[in-house]
Write a protein that holds these residues in place. Structure first.
Motif, PDB file in Angstrom:
ATOM      1  N   LEU A 159       8.734   1.613   3.608  1.00 44.12           N
ATOM      2  CA  LEU A 159       9.794   0.965   2.840  1.00 44.12           C
ATOM      3  C   LEU A 159      10.880   1.968   2.458  1.00 44.12           C
ATOM      4  O   LEU A 159      12.070   1.693   2.618  1.00 44.12           O
ATOM      5  CB  LEU A 159       9.223   0.299   1.592  1.00 44.12           C
ATOM      6  N   LEU A 160      10.483   3.134   1.965  1.00 44.56           N
ATOM      7  CA  LEU A 160      11.464   4.150   1.565  1.00 44.56           C
ATOM      8  C   LEU A 160      12.297   4.616   2.754  1.00 44.56           C
ATOM      9  O   LEU A 160      13.511   4.793   2.642  1.00 44.56           O
ATOM     10  CB  LEU A 160      10.774   5.332   0.901  1.00 44.56           C
ATOM     11  N   ALA A 161      11.664   4.800   3.886  1.00 40.82           N
ATOM     12  CA  ALA A 161      12.385   5.222   5.098  1.00 40.82           C
ATOM     13  C   ALA A 161      13.329   4.125   5.566  1.00 40.82           C
ATOM     14  O   ALA A 161      14.485   4.401   5.929  1.00 40.82           O
ATOM     15  CB  ALA A 161      11.390   5.582   6.197  1.00 40.82           C
ATOM     16  N   ASP A 162      12.867   2.880   5.548  1.00 38.25           N
ATOM     17  CA  ASP A 162      13.708   1.764   5.971  1.00 38.25           C
ATOM     18  C   ASP A 162      14.910   1.604   5.038  1.00 38.25           C
ATOM     19  O   ASP A 162      16.034   1.383   5.492  1.00 38.25           O
ATOM     20  CB  ASP A 162      12.911   0.460   6.008  1.00 38.25           C
ATOM     21  N   ASN A 190       4.090  11.419  -8.563  1.00 42.09           N
ATOM     22  CA  ASN A 190       4.356  12.640  -7.800  1.00 42.09           C
ATOM     23  C   ASN A 190       4.319  12.387  -6.291  1.00 42.09           C
ATOM     24  O   ASN A 190       5.107  12.963  -5.541  1.00 42.09           O
ATOM     25  CB  ASN A 190       3.411  13.768  -8.203  1.00 42.09           C
ATOM     26  N   VAL A 191       3.454  11.503  -5.834  1.00 44.59           N
ATOM     27  CA  VAL A 191       3.392  11.184  -4.404  1.00 44.59           C
ATOM     28  C   VAL A 191       4.654  10.431  -3.993  1.00 44.59           C
ATOM     29  O   VAL A 191       5.260  10.728  -2.964  1.00 44.59           O
ATOM     30  CB  VAL A 191       2.129  10.355  -4.082  1.00 44.59           C
ATOM     31  N   LEU A 192       5.055   9.489  -4.816  1.00 42.08           N
ATOM     32  CA  LEU A 192       6.264   8.729  -4.525  1.00 42.08           C
ATOM     33  C   LEU A 192       7.496   9.638  -4.502  1.00 42.08           C
ATOM     34  O   LEU A 192       8.351   9.521  -3.620  1.00 42.08           O
ATOM     35  CB  LEU A 192       6.443   7.618  -5.548  1.00 42.08           C
ATOM     36  N   GLN A 193       7.570  10.573  -5.430  1.00 43.69           N
ATOM     37  CA  GLN A 193       8.698  11.513  -5.450  1.00 43.69           C
ATOM     38  C   GLN A 193       8.694  12.399  -4.202  1.00 43.69           C
ATOM     39  O   GLN A 193       9.749  12.701  -3.654  1.00 43.69           O
ATOM     40  CB  GLN A 193       8.658  12.356  -6.721  1.00 43.69           C
ATOM     41  N   GLN A 194       7.514  12.793  -3.753  1.00 46.87           N
ATOM     42  CA  GLN A 194       7.421  13.573  -2.516  1.00 46.87           C
ATOM     43  C   GLN A 194       7.918  12.754  -1.326  1.00 46.87           C
ATOM     44  O   GLN A 194       8.637  13.264  -0.466  1.00 46.87           O
ATOM     45  CB  GLN A 194       5.984  14.035  -2.273  1.00 46.87           C
ATOM     46  N   GLN A 195       7.532  11.473  -1.300  1.00 46.35           N
ATOM     47  CA  GLN A 195       7.989  10.594  -0.224  1.00 46.35           C
ATOM     48  C   GLN A 195       9.511  10.451  -0.253  1.00 46.35           C
ATOM     49  O   GLN A 195      10.156  10.475   0.792  1.00 46.35           O
ATOM     50  CB  GLN A 195       7.346   9.208  -0.343  1.00 46.35           C
ATOM     51  N   LEU A 196      10.073  10.317  -1.447  1.00 44.60           N
ATOM     52  CA  LEU A 196      11.524  10.218  -1.575  1.00 44.60           C
ATOM     53  C   LEU A 196      12.199  11.491  -1.074  1.00 44.60           C
ATOM     54  O   LEU A 196      13.181  11.438  -0.331  1.00 44.60           O
ATOM     55  CB  LEU A 196      11.917   9.944  -3.031  1.00 44.60           C
ATOM     56  N   THR A 197      11.666  12.645  -1.459  1.00 43.82           N
ATOM     57  CA  THR A 197      12.226  13.926  -1.024  1.00 43.82           C
ATOM     58  C   THR A 197      12.120  14.072   0.491  1.00 43.82           C
ATOM     59  O   THR A 197      13.076  14.495   1.147  1.00 43.82           O
ATOM     60  CB  THR A 197      11.518  15.089  -1.742  1.00 43.82           C
ATOM     61  N   GLN A 198      10.986  13.709   1.058  1.00 41.89           N
ATOM     62  CA  GLN A 198      10.798  13.796   2.505  1.00 41.89           C
ATOM     63  C   GLN A 198      11.784  12.897   3.246  1.00 41.89           C
ATOM     64  O   GLN A 198      12.191  13.201   4.366  1.00 41.89           O
ATOM     65  CB  GLN A 198       9.367  13.424   2.891  1.00 41.89           C
ATOM     66  N   ASN A 199      12.169  11.791   2.605  1.00 43.64           N
ATOM     67  CA  ASN A 199      13.128  10.869   3.206  1.00 43.64           C
ATOM     68  C   ASN A 199      14.568  11.200   2.822  1.00 43.64           C
ATOM     69  O   ASN A 199      15.464  10.388   3.012  1.00 43.64           O
ATOM     70  CB  ASN A 199      12.777   9.428   2.826  1.00 43.64           C
ATOM     71  N   SER A 245       0.825  -1.207   0.000  1.00 42.37           N
ATOM     72  CA  SER A 245       0.000   0.000   0.000  1.00 42.37           C
ATOM     73  C   SER A 245       0.861   1.259   0.000  1.00 42.37           C
ATOM     74  O   SER A 245       2.076   1.201   0.216  1.00 42.37           O
ATOM     75  CB  SER A 245      -0.907   0.003   1.233  1.00 42.37           C
ATOM     76  N   VAL A 246       0.215   2.398  -0.211  1.00 41.70           N
ATOM     77  CA  VAL A 246       0.911   3.681  -0.191  1.00 41.70           C
ATOM     78  C   VAL A 246       1.558   3.911   1.174  1.00 41.70           C
ATOM     79  O   VAL A 246       2.714   4.333   1.261  1.00 41.70           O
ATOM     80  CB  VAL A 246      -0.046   4.840  -0.557  1.00 41.70           C
TER      81      VAL A 246
END
Length: 117
Positions: A30-33, A75-84, A23-24
């Protein structure tokens, strides 16, 4: 889902087409880990099918097996990557032929963990 329990660090982590099966909210974890497991300047490779997460649902494979398939928005995934704190995000689009009459686009994102010292 238990990647946070790994004790080693890596120069690269490949999550080839695993996002369609989480899920989102699980993808955020996952990205944070992965960030915690990457060495400085390490690379993360992720691939998925873009789409409205509300359109996620069960898909039936050629063998008749059903599995829940999640769509993700780039775009949501890229935001998550940037936040991490991932940088140098590169996006690729690859046409994948599912059958003679059906093609879907797989999105690949490669991002770098970069820590300034």
């Amino acid at each position: 889902r238990d990647i946070s329990q790994f004790n080693s660090t890596y120069d690269a982590i490949v999550c080839g087409f695993c996002l369609p099966y989480i899920s989102v909210s699980d993808s955020e974890k996952l990205l944070a880990d992965c960030y915690q497991l990457l060495n400085n300047k390490g690379l993360l490779y992720i691939s998925f099918v873009e789409g409205d997460p509300n359109m996620s649902g069960f898909k039936t494979g050629s063998s008749g097996d059903r599995i829940y398939f999640y769509f993700h928005e780039l775009n949501v995934l890229q935001q998550q990557l940037t936040q991490n704190k991932y940088s140098e995000q590169t996006v690729y689009k690859v046409a994948y032929k599912r059958s003679e009459s059906e093609t879907e686009v797989h999105t690949i994102v490669i991002a770098r963990k970069y820590i300034t010292q």
